[in-house]
Design an enzyme around this catalytic site. Structure first.
Site, PDB file in Angstrom:
ATOM      1  CB  CYS A 271      -0.934   0.008   1.193  1.00  0.00           C
ATOM      2  SG  CYS A 271      -2.202  -1.231   1.047  1.00  0.00           S
TER       3      CYS A 271
HETATM    4  C1  UDX Z   1      -0.855   0.049   5.655  1.00  0.00           C
HETATM    5  C2  UDX Z   1      -1.792   0.926   6.507  1.00  0.00           C
HETATM    6  O1  UDX Z   1      -1.375   0.865   7.878  1.00  0.00           O
HETATM    7  C3  UDX Z   1      -3.242   0.468   6.366  1.00  0.00           C
HETATM    8  O2  UDX Z   1      -4.091   1.330   7.105  1.00  0.00           O
HETATM    9  C4  UDX Z   1      -3.599   0.519   4.880  1.00  0.00           C
HETATM   10  O3  UDX Z   1      -4.925   0.100   4.663  1.00  0.00           O
HETATM   11  C5  UDX Z   1      -2.641  -0.363   4.087  1.00  0.00           C
HETATM   12  O4  UDX Z   1      -1.292   0.071   4.313  1.00  0.00           O
HETATM   13  P1  UDX Z   1       0.265  -2.366   5.881  1.00  0.00           P
HETATM   14  O5  UDX Z   1       0.893  -2.110   4.558  1.00  0.00           O
HETATM   15  O6  UDX Z   1      -0.340  -3.689   6.150  1.00  0.00           O
HETATM   16  O7  UDX Z   1      -0.886  -1.275   6.189  1.00  0.00           O
HETATM   17  O8  UDX Z   1       1.418  -2.170   6.957  1.00  0.00           O
HETATM   18  P2  UDX Z   1       1.762  -1.238   8.203  1.00  0.00           P
HETATM   19  O9  UDX Z   1       1.618  -2.024   9.436  1.00  0.00           O
HETATM   20  O10 UDX Z   1       1.059   0.047   8.134  1.00  0.00           O
HETATM   21  O11 UDX Z   1       3.324  -1.005   7.937  1.00  0.00           O
HETATM   22  C6  UDX Z   1       3.786  -0.453   6.703  1.00  0.00           C
HETATM   23  C7  UDX Z   1       5.286  -0.403   6.657  1.00  0.00           C
HETATM   24  O12 UDX Z   1       5.778   0.578   7.555  1.00  0.00           O
HETATM   25  C8  UDX Z   1       5.990  -1.716   7.043  1.00  0.00           C
HETATM   26  O13 UDX Z   1       7.059  -1.924   6.152  1.00  0.00           O
HETATM   27  C9  UDX Z   1       6.482  -1.465   8.444  1.00  0.00           C
HETATM   28  O14 UDX Z   1       7.647  -2.212   8.752  1.00  0.00           O
HETATM   29  C10 UDX Z   1       6.794   0.033   8.379  1.00  0.00           C
HETATM   30  N1  UDX Z   1       6.733   0.707   9.680  1.00  0.00           N
HETATM   31  C11 UDX Z   1       5.544   0.820  10.342  1.00  0.00           C
HETATM   32  C12 UDX Z   1       7.888   1.300  10.218  1.00  0.00           C
HETATM   33  O15 UDX Z   1       8.967   1.232   9.630  1.00  0.00           O
HETATM   34  N2  UDX Z   1       7.782   1.987  11.399  1.00  0.00           N
HETATM   35  C13 UDX Z   1       6.609   2.110  12.071  1.00  0.00           C
HETATM   36  O16 UDX Z   1       6.616   2.763  13.141  1.00  0.00           O
HETATM   37  C14 UDX Z   1       5.456   1.509  11.539  1.00  0.00           C
END
Ligand code: UDX
Length: 445
Positions: A271
């Site tokens: 996403c």
């Molecule tokens: C995301 C959105 O959170 C969700 O609301 C939307 O519908 C789809 O995209 P997702 O892709 O499943 O969800 O993952 P998410 O848990 O949000 O993490 C995204 C990325 O950010 C991951 O690679 C994660 O490792 C990274 N991340 C997340 C960080 O590096 N630091 C953080 O503090 C949080």
């Protein structure tokens, strides 16, 4: 009982379908991919999502869910939900071809239907798509007009992979966009019936605002992570600094909040990368300043190489060194490798002459075709670090958090750790005399 049809059985579609089925709605999931449909019919999931297998089994047993590739089934639905993918086109803009074919298919199925159908656009689409693409296609192919044969709402989702069921059952809010009060009310009623006393706040607005909320939401979260990663890179250069404490300090300010402030190797997944690109391309198309979106992406593009730099400074030179990667998936609890930071990191390590061995609890099968054929794969975390010169922690899987500094010291040839997700306590490694570096941690005493 309300009959629901869900078009597109990717993670969002299948979770949505099975959550409706769980509440007793009669649900049909439709997908053009016959292999995917066959797999689901056989009770198997095409991707990993905790507890979803239980939901699938339960729905099939109770007869509340069936999967098919036959679109004509949509005729009998009261509610149609579009959850097809909206991938990036080659220039980064959004590819709406699946939304287009789903709209045409729904339009055709409405042609001879006498009862009204409520159509929802849940796929992430750029502002204007529901009004200027979906609505005209529904009208053209059904021969009917909005309000006279069908209702139409934009209804973005905010599901995280790995937590999709929770997010679906306990959303922070529901966003509904529409151009007719009657359509907004119909969907509001559906959700009130679905969530009952647990109904979250419902934001009723225009199609375009609903579409914008999804992009503004995802790009804000990506920006928050890139921001803390920028601070992390700065911390590394400042004697005595550690981004973990800085994030804690700013996160307690209620205006900032502590979530999504974990510094690391950057964001990936299906996403954030796609949505940020599409939003930026859209902003450029309408000639609006969008450099904040572009900088958010640039910081993220550079972040994976920071792990290679840290490894290099621990080992002096990466040439001929064996580097163990713990984790490949874009985040923990998924086998999803889409836009995972491990992909560019492996490229960088190999280009600097390192030998790479990797382990991931779930993503190895998906990772193999995406990584250089020279990469070796281990079947356990311990096998992966055994004999390695340096270990880079790439994905924050729970099982990695349990590995003790002493284990690294005993198993590795030259114990040196790079914590790319800040899951380890630096002081424990110092105490155990294991060389340790981490994103956002200054190593000078
Ligand atoms: C995301 C959105 O959170 C969700 O609301 C939307 O519908 C789809 O995209 P997702 O892709 O499943 O969800 O993952 P998410 O848990 O949000 O993490 C995204 C990325 O950010 C991951 O690679 C994660 O490792 C990274 N991340 C997340 C960080 O590096 N630091 C953080 O503090 C949080």
């Amino acid at each position: 009982m309300v009959r629901v049809s869900v078009l597109g059985l990717g993670p969002v579609g299948l979770v949505t379908a099975l959550c409706f089925a769980k509440r007793g709605y009669s649900v049909v999931g439709v997908d053009v991919d016959k292999c995917r449909v066959d797999l689901i019919r056989a009770g198997k999931l095409p991707f990993i999502e905790p507890s979803l297998d239980r939901y699938l089994k339960d729905a099939v047993e109770r007869g509340t869910f069936e999967a098919t590739s036959d679109m004509s089934i949509n005729k009998s639905a009261d509610v149609s939900i579009i959850t097809v993918g909206t991938p990036s086109a080659e220039d980064g803009s959004i590819d709406l071809s699946h939304v287009k074919s789903a709209s045409i298919a729904i339009g055709q199925s409405l042609r001879d239907k006498t009862e009204d159908q409520l159509v929802l656009v849940k796929s992430t689409v750029i502002p204007g798509t529901t009004r200027n693409l979906v609505k005209p296609l529904l009208e053209e192919y059904s021969g009917k007009k909005l309000g006279n044969g069908f209702k139409l709402c934009s209804n973005p989702e905010f599901l995280r992979e790995g937590k999709a069921i929770y997010d679906s059952e306990f959303p922070d809010r529901i966003v509904i966009g529409g151009e007719r009060e009657e359509d907004l009310r119909a969907l509001e009623e559906l959700y009130k019936e679905f969530y009952r006393e647990k109904t979250p706040p419902i934001v009723k607005t225009s199609y375009e605002n609903a579409e914008l909320i999804k992009y503004a939401n995802n790009s804000f979260l990506a920006m928050k992570i890139s921001y803390i990663n920028m601070i992390a890179n700065l911390c590394q250069q400042v004697q005595g600094a550690d981004v973990v404490d800085v994030a804690k300090g700013i996160g307690l300010d209620k205006r900032i909040g502590s979530l999504f402030l974990n510094a690391g190797l950057g964001w990936g997944g299906s996403c954030f990368p796609k949505d940020l690109k599409a939003f930026s391309a859209y902003a450029k198309m309408i000639r609006t300043e969008s450099s904040l979106l572009d900088d958010t992406k640039t910081i993220n593009d550079h972040q994976p190489s920071k792990a290679a730099e840290l490894a290099e400074s621990l080992l002096t030179d990466l040439k001929g060194k064996r580097i163990a990667l713990l984790g490949l998936a874009f985040k923990a609890d998924t086998d999803d490798m889409r836009q995972a930071v491990s992909i560019p990191l492996v490229k960088t390590l190999l280009s600097r002459g390192a030998e790479v061995i990797a382990y991931d609890p779930a993503a190895i099968t998906n990772a193999k075709p995406l990584l250089d054929s020279g990469v070796k794969f281990a079947s356990t975390a311990i096998d992966c670090i055994t004999g390695a010169d340096c270990c880079i922690l790439v994905t924050e899987w729970e099982e990695f958090k349990k590995i003790k500094p002493e284990t690294f010291r005993e198993k590795m040839r030259y114990p040196a750790i790079v914590d790319g997700r800040r899951i380890f306590d630096p002081s424990e490694f110092k105490q155990a005399n294991v060389r340790f570096s981490a994103i956002g941690l200054n190593n000078r005493d």
